[in-house]
Write an enzyme that holds these catalytic residues in place. Structure first.
Site: not given
Ligand code: 6PG
Length: 470
Positions: A131, A185, A188-189, A192
């Protein structure tokens, strides 16, 4: 190029791959890249050209022969079938005990399948979430590896060198067997997504109920970023409000279409939370809002059909103070839900996750890095079995002192027709999670009434059924 001398191989020289491999070379490891696209290979060779530490090729044999054994090969390619295709193209050239690392956002069950497949062939495989976007990959990402432990041991010195550092500690750690790294991960997303939804709806509220202009929004988020809300997402949000439109039409943020895309990791988090039976409504609604945002044409039609209340404004100072508290409250709730999911997934899938370690490696490098993660790390260090952050004594005051601001803003927004789905879901989750008694006794009664599904009682042990009368 000398044979068998490169410490690290990287497949996929797109933005993430190129930046990651240059980071490896910056840390004095010799790295070799591979991509079918000659332009990408040449670009990397030019960029790393003044050092003998980086080289690249479009030829798979050249690539594999360049690597010292056991070969350490990381894939940074789009998740899905491409990962399987790359693995199959590498396999004939590999030797026993070579290591393949999937650094993409692969779905965790795919990682389990690939690990089992490669184990049979004597290849170590592990999924490692990476990430931090392009800058993170170049300057120090947070890395979340899981899977083959002997495989990880071989790569550990490289990963620890390239990872972001927090107080000198690398933001990488072996997280657990099988797909633990990809699973962490994924969550984590999900977090996010939740934090992004919250920061965006608070921006909407500040604009609509406080008439904040872009400079004021910039100042507000910048100030918040200097306090307890300090985080990567709040920091970049402050920057975004200042960015001029390169086509000369004021601020860029106002020219961007309100339709957010997604690659699926947030949705997977929600879907899997449902499978586990763990509520993560702040994440669910963030996914739903991206879906709702995509319905632009329908939203425009509906907008024309329904009236909206005239918004009652709140003085800017008061509103920003309330918003700071509400954002802090809902950030906590979002982390709490994601970590709750991880605690449960750890048992369900046998990952044996240490949540303190996870919070620790999220403190720098990754997209959800935030000052709050230091407090979260401490909470899980104090009690590694904590089922939910809300049960940590160290969080009671942080939540109790901010929840009323969330209440005030949610009720103001509801009265004034401003959608705050992330905040209101976080608040409702909090109110329900902290309710010793919920009205679900009635649902049990209904189930028993129409389907003889039985119920339990609060006063007597056992399973009961009643012939419900009129
Ligand atoms: C990270 C992000 C990354 C992710 C983008 C796009 O931790 O660097 O999570 O891995 O690919 O944020 O995610 P979306 O296209 O689903 O918004």
């Amino acid at each position: 190029m000398e044979y068998n001398t490169y410490d690290f191989g990287l497949v996929g020289l797109g933005v993430m791959g190129r930046n990651f491999i240059l980071n490896v070379a910056d840390n004095n490891f010799k790295a070799f890249g591979y991509d079918l696209d000659a332009e990408k290979v040449n670009a990397l060779r030019e960029e790393g050209g003044n050092t003998k530490k980086v080289d690249a090729s479009t030829d798979i044999k050249t690539f594999v022969n360049a690597l010292a054994r056991p070969r350490k090969i990381m894939l940074l390619v789009p998740a899905g079938k491409i990962v399987d295709a790359v693995i199959d193209s590498l396999l004939p050239h590999l030797d026993k005990d070579d290591i393949i690392i999937d650094g993409g956002n692969s779905f965790f069950t795919d990682t389990d399948r690939r690990e089992a497949y490669l184990q049979e062939k004597g290849i170590h495989f592990f999924g490692a979430g990476v990430s931090g976007g392009a800058k993170g990959a170049r300057k120090g990402p947070s890395i979340m590896p899981g899977g083959s432990k002997p495989g990880y041991k071989e790569v550990q010195p490289i990963f620890e060198a390239v990872a972001a550092k927090f107080n000198g500690e690398p933001c990488v750690a072996y997280l657990g067997p099988k797909s633990a790294g990809n699973y962490v991960k994924m969550v984590h997303n999900g977090i996010e997504y939740g934090l992004m939804q919250l920061t965006s709806e608070i921006y909407d509220l500040l604009k609509k109920a406080g008439d904040f202009n872009n400079d004021q929004l910039h100042e507000t988020y910048k100030k918040w970023n200097q306090g307890r809300l300090q985080s990567f997402l709040v920091e970049i949000t402050a920057q975004i409000f200042q960015q001029e439109d390169d086509q000369g039409n004021g601020r860029l943020v106002d020219k961007i279409l309100d339709r957010a895309k997604q690659k699926g990791t947030g949705k997977w988090t929600s879907q899997n939370a449902m499978d586990l039976g763990i509520p993560v409504p702040s994440i669910d609604v963030a996914v739903s809002m991206r879906e709702l945002s995509a319905l632009k044409e329908e939203r425009l039609r509906a907008d024309a059909l329904y009236g909206r209340p005239v918004v009652e404004t709140i003085a800017q100072n008061k509103l920003s103070a309330l918003a700071e508290k509400a954002l802090y409250f809902s950030f906590i709730i979002t982390y709490a839900q994601g970590l709750h999911q991880l605690a449960d997934a750890s048992k369900e899938y046998g990952y044996d996750l240490d949540l303190a370690t996870i919070a620790k490696i999220w403190r720098a490098g990754c997209i959800i890095r935030a000052a709050l993660l230091e407090d979260i790390t401490k909470a899980y260090k104090e009690d590694s079995e904590l089922p939910n952050l809300l049960l940590s004594p160290s969080f009671v005051d942080k939540v109790s002192s901010t929840v009323d601001a969330a209440r005030e803003l949610v009720s103001h927004a509801a009265k004034n027709g401003i959608p705050l789905p992330g905040l209101s879901n976080s608040l409702t989750y909090f109110d329900a999670y902290t309710s010793g008694r919920l009205p679900l006794n009635l649902i049990q009664a209904q189930r028993d009434h129409f389907g003889s599904h039985t119920y339990e009682r609060v006063d007597v042990e056992g399973i009961f059924h009643t012939e419900w009368g009129e």
